[in-house]
Design an enzyme around this catalytic site. Structure first.
Site, PDB file in Angstrom:
ATOM      1  CG  LEU A 215      -2.253  -0.875   1.154  1.00  0.00           C
ATOM      2  CD1 LEU A 215      -2.956  -0.783   2.573  1.00  0.00           C
ATOM      3  CD2 LEU A 215      -3.314  -0.346   0.137  1.00  0.00           C
ATOM      4  CG  ASP A 216       0.175   4.553  -2.425  1.00  0.00           C
ATOM      5  OD1 ASP A 216      -0.396   5.011  -1.429  1.00  0.00           O
ATOM      6  OD2 ASP A 216      -0.541   4.596  -3.702  1.00  0.00           O
ATOM      7  CE  LYS A 217       4.793  10.018   3.805  1.00  0.00           C
ATOM      8  NZ  LYS A 217       5.530  10.911   3.579  1.00  0.00           N
TER       9      LYS A 217
ATOM     10  CB  SER B  64      -2.937   3.776   0.018  1.00  0.00           C
ATOM     11  OG  SER B  64      -2.931   4.291  -1.308  1.00  0.00           O
TER      12      SER B  64
END
Length: 262
Positions: A124-126, A128
């Site tokens: 999960l990106d930062k 998200s």
């Protein structure tokens, strides 16, 4: 004329068992649940790993934990008990054990010293948030992240602007990128305000920043992105920043070859 005497025929020769596959030492340490493959490479190159008492500095040296004694910093490595966690990742944390920019990571939330090394199962990106799985079972994790698994992941997405039926149709039809097509498996309207819309979006593939790039191509900015389920495992009421152990049934449901019906 057959000169063999009755009862003296040779017994059939037993088929040889194929030799067990040998993998590079760094991969073996990762599969044992000791650390990530990248971390294992560093340990080996730093001279902290021995095989049968011999110092090994080559991360790709073929190894077999079943027939060799592998030790790290003088301690013999044993297969770690598998651990499976679900975390509610807050926005702003990086999914990485060591961040080169010294940003806060999800590992700062794993406050139990009894936990072994755990790797993230997917990303999960930062920006998200939501459901993130972690485990030291690398085979199980690989089955989940394998694109061929078509495992469904569902997200709640807030966008700037008002969605209509045409946007939903376009998300299902997909948009063409430079070398790929981005589309949603399912999408539905959750709620709508005067300026923003919440959508439920389900994917059955995991491309980098998939939903953000899909909506950007259609002219919409993503304000929030929350993953609410992976297969049959749901985020539920797990508090933000908290984690829990998966139930045995949840672990089994995500194993390769299991039914993906929801």
């Amino acid at each position: 004329m057959d000169r063999r005497k009755a009862g003296t025929s040779r017994p059939p020769i037993a088929a040889r068992r194929p030799a067990a596959p040998r993998h590079g030492l760094a991969r073996v340490l990762s599969k044992l649940g000791v650390c990530s493959r990248t971390q294992a490479q560093a340990l080996i190159q730093e001279g902290r790993v021995r095989v049968n008492g011999r110092l090994i500095r080559d991360p790709e040296r073929p190894s077999d934990a079943r027939s060799e004694t592998i030790s790290v910093d003088g301690s013999v490595v044993r297969t770690a008990q598998p651990v499976y966690l679900a975390m509610n990742k807050p926005r702003g944390l990086v999914v990485s054990a060591n961040d080169e920019r010294d940003r806060r990571t999800v590992y700062q939330l794993l406050d139990d010293p009894a936990l072994p090394w755990l790797g993230p199962v997917g990303r999960l990106d930062k920006a998200s948030e939501g459901l993130l799985l972690l485990s030291n079972d690398t085979v199980w994790a690989a089955g989940i992240t394998d694109p061929a698994s078509s495992l469904e992941k569902t997200y709640h997405v807030q966008i700037a602007g008002l969605a209509d039926a045409e946007l939903l149709r376009q998300m299902l039809s997909g948009v063409n990128g430079r070398s790929e097509t981005l589309r949603a498996r399912r999408v539905q309207l959750l709620r709508q305000g005067q300026r923003n819309t919440w959508l439920e979006v389900t994917l059955d593939e995991g491309r980098n920043r998939h939903i953000r790039r899909l909506l950007a191509a259609l002219g919409f900015e993503v304000l929030r992105l929350l993953r609410v389920s992976i297969g049959s495992v749901a985020l539920g009421r797990l508090a933000k920043g908290s984690w829990r152990h998966l139930e045995a049934e949840e672990v089994a449901a995500l194993k390769p070859g299991q039914s993906r019906d929801r």
